[in-house]
Design an enzyme around this catalytic site. Structure first.
Site, PDB file in Angstrom:
ATOM      1  N   ARG A 171      16.595  65.522  21.546  1.00 50.07           N
ATOM      2  CA  ARG A 171      15.867  66.320  20.548  1.00 50.07           C
ATOM      3  C   ARG A 171      16.335  65.892  19.155  1.00 50.07           C
ATOM      4  NH1 ARG A 171      19.813  70.148  22.424  1.00 50.07           N
ATOM      5  NH2 ARG A 171      18.342  71.092  23.864  1.00 50.07           N
ATOM      6  N   THR A 221      18.141  77.876  31.377  1.00 49.54           N
ATOM      7  CA  THR A 221      18.356  76.660  32.157  1.00 49.54           C
ATOM      8  C   THR A 221      19.086  77.052  33.441  1.00 49.54           C
ATOM      9  OG1 THR A 221      18.432  75.106  30.303  1.00 49.54           O
ATOM     10  CG2 THR A 221      19.665  74.497  32.275  1.00 49.54           C
ATOM     11  N   HIS A 237      28.183  79.921 -14.713  1.00 51.58           N
ATOM     12  CA  HIS A 237      28.020  81.223 -15.346  1.00 51.58           C
ATOM     13  C   HIS A 237      28.840  82.323 -14.669  1.00 51.58           C
ATOM     14  CE1 HIS A 237      25.997  84.481 -17.496  1.00 51.58           C
ATOM     15  NE2 HIS A 237      25.939  85.101 -16.337  1.00 51.58           N
ATOM     16  N   GLN A 279      18.253  64.741  28.188  1.00 49.91           N
ATOM     17  CA  GLN A 279      17.248  65.192  27.232  1.00 49.91           C
ATOM     18  C   GLN A 279      17.618  64.686  25.845  1.00 49.91           C
ATOM     19  OE1 GLN A 279      17.400  69.514  26.174  1.00 49.91           O
ATOM     20  NE2 GLN A 279      18.786  69.665  27.915  1.00 49.91           N
ATOM     21  N   GLU A 330      21.678  64.855  25.285  1.00 44.97           N
ATOM     22  CA  GLU A 330      22.551  65.253  26.393  1.00 44.97           C
ATOM     23  C   GLU A 330      22.570  64.116  27.413  1.00 44.97           C
ATOM     24  OE1 GLU A 330      21.930  69.147  28.031  1.00 44.97           O
ATOM     25  OE2 GLU A 330      21.431  69.997  26.068  1.00 44.97           O
ATOM     26  N   GLN A 384      14.343  68.489  37.113  1.00 41.82           N
ATOM     27  CA  GLN A 384      14.957  67.154  37.068  1.00 41.82           C
ATOM     28  C   GLN A 384      16.076  67.053  38.097  1.00 41.82           C
ATOM     29  OE1 GLN A 384      17.016  66.276  33.342  1.00 41.82           O
ATOM     30  NE2 GLN A 384      16.081  64.253  33.319  1.00 41.82           N
ATOM     31  N   GLY A 424      19.388  76.373  23.213  1.00 41.41           N
ATOM     32  CA  GLY A 424      20.067  77.521  23.791  1.00 41.41           C
ATOM     33  C   GLY A 424      19.290  78.819  23.754  1.00 41.41           C
ATOM     34  N   LYS A 452      10.738  69.380  25.288  1.00 43.72           N
ATOM     35  CA  LYS A 452      11.688  68.685  26.156  1.00 43.72           C
ATOM     36  C   LYS A 452      10.961  67.745  27.112  1.00 43.72           C
ATOM     37  CE  LYS A 452      15.376  71.065  27.329  1.00 43.72           C
ATOM     38  NZ  LYS A 452      14.766  72.286  26.830  1.00 43.72           N
TER      39      LYS A 452
END
Length: 901
Positions: free
Chosen positions: A317, A142, A854, A315, A303, A188, A138, A32
């Site tokens: 990812r 956080t 099959h 962020q 996000e 942040q 997750g 991150k």
């Protein structure tokens, strides 16, 4: 609110500002933190902040007790969830009891800008987080609305969350060492967001790379990430900015930033009905996403927040749930569609690199030989092999035939393909032009002798049986198998490892087309005769005709099932042998038991007939049963546990009785009416033809499996040669080489060896990825929309009618099946190796398959309600749950509990 310009000397080893970090700082700042640094360097709007680095984590965990606990965690069995959770909880407690050294505390304090009223988001940033192969979304902690004076404690909590039970389980599942991972923490500055949410730069549902998907809600976006609210969802065409659709969610609550952290309040009814974002804002957000995607070179899960009318990025990812784009990429600008060869074989597990090379060479070489050119017919993604069917989609008749063929494998994929072809019809024009006409004519002329030469054989095998009835089927089977065994011997007849490899990559011999392809036509005689019965006899449907085929002892799967059931009965006669099988002893140990002679003799006879087969035998790397008899022994063990002596023979007699009842009904219906005297003898002849030929459907594959077994043995021998030369540690490592690498190492054992361990880890990761039956070169997955059903109902394709309620048994490997007669078999796929399990099952649910694969054919023969193509069935159904399988409607209903999402 964005990061300040770099200030010299404002960081230490324990903290770094975002603008001092980049993608190369993963080991220092975690996934991150490194990604945020990259965003800031690129000039994207990111709220100000810093990272508490892994150096601080090492200081916090600098304890012999903690190190020993982590080592112990690495030694814990990854499948033992309780033990993992206990060890993880202990580690968290040990870390929370620690305090940071003064040097770390001072560094964190100095990193704040002095605004006492500011509130911060404190987020975990592990070194194995936000990676292309593992997001860890997750899994760690956080904290929002944190004041500066409380940040250090929350940093410690984040570092301790490296060992939450969910993070530990995730690492264990992804093969990541616990001792190799460290934790950094992002701090942040928070804005009191008017709106927030998540932006996917590719549509996670359809796989479309050209469509962005946005989820949004009022206030902080944590409610979206955690799933607390039903957010708005919008899809945007990234190229044009068109809003493709906008679904307004309920947005029942919204979370706001306060002086004390955060608080949740109810959303007014009026605001619930409104769009969170305007069309213009969606386009702005999609453009930001495109910039970020280009920066990282792959689709992103982002996000974001909207504060004071401006977007900020919190962020970013990679979207790890997307199936990778097939390689090699097309060398033109056209849309390509690829068909999974594994799904066609009801085998969706990934294959290692050398096995993929085999099929790429065999299929690609064969198609290029007969179509001309050097087209890349075969692509690969996530360890699976796909065939490029694009050239066949430019012509109406061929296009319809392809869609129909796909429907046999997966109705959902066929419906999705038809929709895609309709929506983008102009992109599938014919590949042939006037300039290419001479080449096409030459190819047709060259193929004419081949067609003429094959026609008599095709007529003989496809038409004459309708006049001859049951005659000649035994000779047909014997001839097919004799040819296959000769091919097996030819592959293995080599002077050295180099020649063995070349024999494998020669693929199917040329005489296959001339001699055996016409003979394969006979497999259609049974189904055609069955179809004629449906048309000739009044009041008849496919269910009755299917019932008339039951109890055919000659059928490959039935022969296999009877042989294994007989072996279980033989084992029961010698208690020591029976107990050894129940104790999962090896075949070598069983052979040594006094009195095991009758069982060993019977088992050797079984291996003579079926030892060249294997579960997932389409993958040449899989050991055959003659190499590793664990699977047939496991099926015998399941019989000993869940069956009574002779039960398999009794079931066969019952199926024969059902078949006779169906035959009597067919003949009774045929005698009715004015044309009864003419129709009755024709019906009797068709029934004889049908019953004598329907079992041939698996004979070509049963024979071809000899060739697959030869490929396995030849390449395994090449691996053994490289082990003897000191190149490989074990012979199985050969499957993680590419063809050219293998040949080079055989020629020069001192050459460079690729990192086998890395490729093994990639292979293990591929096993956890579900791949679709079809995928486009743009990553789109053609499929139909799910039916409107309840939350506890799964939808698939019904392939064998009837309804059954029972206990679900999740089985991933037929060698480890353990269920009682009447339980419902829920498995990933169902190639012939699974057939013996059908004998005791009450119903069948598989994740892949179609009407003519099959498992569907066997289920109809056994009269088992069956639903195939049930997405993620083995994950969403829990072992032991009671379920209702409706093979007519194609649904699976969970009767107790809920589906696992």
């Amino acid at each position: 609110m964005t990061t300040d310009p770099p200030t010299p000397g404002n960081s230490t080893a324990y903290t770094r500002r975002f603008d001092e970090l980049g993608r190369d700082d993963l080991a220092l700042a975690g996934g991150k933190g490194a990604n945020l640094g990259e965003l800031v360097r690129a000039g994207l709007p990111v709220p100000a902040g810093f990272v508490v680095t892994t150096a601080a984590y090492r200081e916090l965990t600098d304890s012999s007790t903690i190190r020993e606990a982590i080592d112990e965690l690495d030694r814990t069995n990854p499948s033992d969830r309780d033990e993992l959770a206990t060890a993880a909880d202990r580690l968290q407690s040990l870390i929370r009891e620690r305090t940071f050294p003064e040097s770390v505390a001072e560094s964190v304090t100095d990193a704040f800008d002095g605004d006492d009223d500011a509130r911060y988001a404190v987020r975990s940033s592990a070194t194995a987080e936000d990676l292309p192969t593992a997001s860890f979304a997750g899994q760690h902690e956080t904290f929002l609305g944190v004041p500066a004076y409380d940040a250090l404690d929350r940093v410690r909590d984040c570092m301790a969350s490296l060992f939450t039970d969910r993070a530990v389980a995730y690492r264990a599942r992804n093969g990541i060492s616990h001792s190799a991972v460290e934790m950094a923490v992002v701090v942040q500055e928070m804005a009191d967001a008017d709106a927030a949410g998540v932006l996917f730069t590719a549509d996670p549902d359809s796989g479309k790379r050209g469509v962005a998907s946005v989820e949004s809600t009022y206030g902080l976006g944590e409610t979206v990430v955690s799933g607390e609210v039903s957010a708005d969802n919008a899809r945007i065409d990234k190229a044009t900015g068109e809003i493709l659709d906008y679904d307004i969610g309920e947005k029942a609550t919204e979370r706001r930033l306060t002086d004390d952290g955060t608080e949740t309040e109810e959303t007014t009814e009026e605001r619930r009905r409104e769009q969170v974002l305007s069309d213009a804002q969606l386009r702005t957000l999609a453009d930001l996403g495109t910039r970020i995607e280009k920066l990282f070179g792959e689709p992103q899960d982002i996000e974001w927040a909207l504060a004071d009318g401006e977007f900020v990025i919190l962020q970013s990812r990679p979207i790890t749930s997307l199936v990778s784009l097939p390689e090699p990429r097309p060398d033109d600008d056209r849309l390509h569609i690829y068909l999974s060869m594994g799904h066609a074989q009801a085998m969706t597990d990934p294959m290692p690199p050398l096995a993929l090379d085999v099929w790429e060479t065999v299929y690609g070489g064969m198609l290029n030989e007969y179509a001309g050119g050097d087209r890349a017919w075969v692509t690969r993604t996530e360890g699976r092999v796909y065939l490029d069917i694009t050239p066949f989609l430019g012509f109406g008749v061929a296009r319809d035939g392809i869609v129909e063929s796909i429907s046999v494998m997966s109705e959902s994929a066929a419906e999705g393909t038809a929709r895609l072809l309709d929506e983008r019809r102009e992109e599938f024009g014919g590949e042939f032009s006037v300039s290419s006409l001479p080449t096409v004519l030459r190819k047709l002329a060259g193929a004419l002798p081949l067609v003429v030469g094959m026609t008599p054989g095709m007529v003989q095998e496809g038409v004459l049986p309708f006049f001859r009835g049951a005659a000649g089927t035994e000779e047909y089977v014997a001839e097919f198998n004799a040819w296959a065994k000769a091919q097996e011997a030819q592959v293995l007849d080599a002077e050295g490892p180099n020649e063995l490899v070349e024999n494998v990559f020669a693929g199917f011999p040329a005489e296959f087309l001339f001699e055996m392809s016409p003979k394969s036509v006979r497999v259609i005689v049974g189904p055609v005769a069955g179809g004629l019965l449906e048309r000739v006899v009044p009041g008849v449907d496919a269910t009755l005709v299917d019932a008339a085929a039951r109890g055919a002892e000659q059928e490959v799967g039935t022969r296999m099932t009877l042989a294994l059931g007989d072996l279980a009965d033989i084992a029961r006669e010698t208690p020591a042998v029976e107990q050894a099988i129940l104790d999962e002893q090896s075949y070598e140990k069983i052979r040594e038991i006094e009195g095991s002679g009758p069982f060993v003799e019977g088992f050797e006879a079984f291996l003579d007939d079926f030892g060249h087969r294997a579960a997932g035998e389409f993958d040449p790397s899989r050991p055959r049963w003659r190499d590793d008899p664990a699977t047939p022994l496991g099926i015998i063990r399941g019989n000993l546990i869940g069956e009574q002596k002779g039960a398999h023979r009794e079931r066969l007699h019952e199926r024969k009785r059902q078949a006779q009842d169906a035959i009597d009904e067919l003949q009774a219906n045929a005698r009715r009416g004015l044309f009864g005297p003419v129709r009755q003898p024709l019906t009797s002849h068709l029934i004889r033809t049908y019953r004598s030929h329907i079992h041939l459907r698996d004979e070509p594959k049963h024979a071809a499996a000899h060739l697959f077994a030869a490929w396995h043995e030849a390449l395994q021998r090449a691996g053994e040669y490289l082990v003897a030369e000191g190149v490989l540690t074990e012979a199985d490592d050969v499957w993680f080489l590419r063809r050219d690498e293998l040949l080079a190492l055989i020629d020069d054992p001192s050459g460079d060896l690729p990192d086998i361990d890395v490729r093994r880890r990639d292979h293990e990761r591929h096993k956890r990825i579900d791949v679709p039956p079809l995928i486009t070169s743009e990553g789109e997955i053609p499929r139909s929309e799910r039916k409107d059903v309840g939350a506890n109902t799964l939808v698939g394709t019904g392939v064998s009618s009837g309804i059954i309620e029972g206990t679900a048994r999740i089985v991933h490997d037929p060698a480890n099946a353990n269920f009682q007669s009447g339980d419902i078999l829920v498995c990933p796929s169902s190639d012939p190796a699974w057939t013996p399990l059908f004998a005791t099952a009450g119903g069948v649910v598989t994740e892949v398959g179609g009407r003519l694969t099959h498992g569907a054919l066997v289920a109809r023969e056994y009269g088992l309600p069956a639903v195939v193509s049930v997405l993620e069935a083995t994950d969403r159904i829990t072992d032991g749950q009671r379920i209702r399988v409706d093979g007519t409607q194609g649904t699976v209903e969970i009767l107790d509990g809920q589906t696992s999402e």
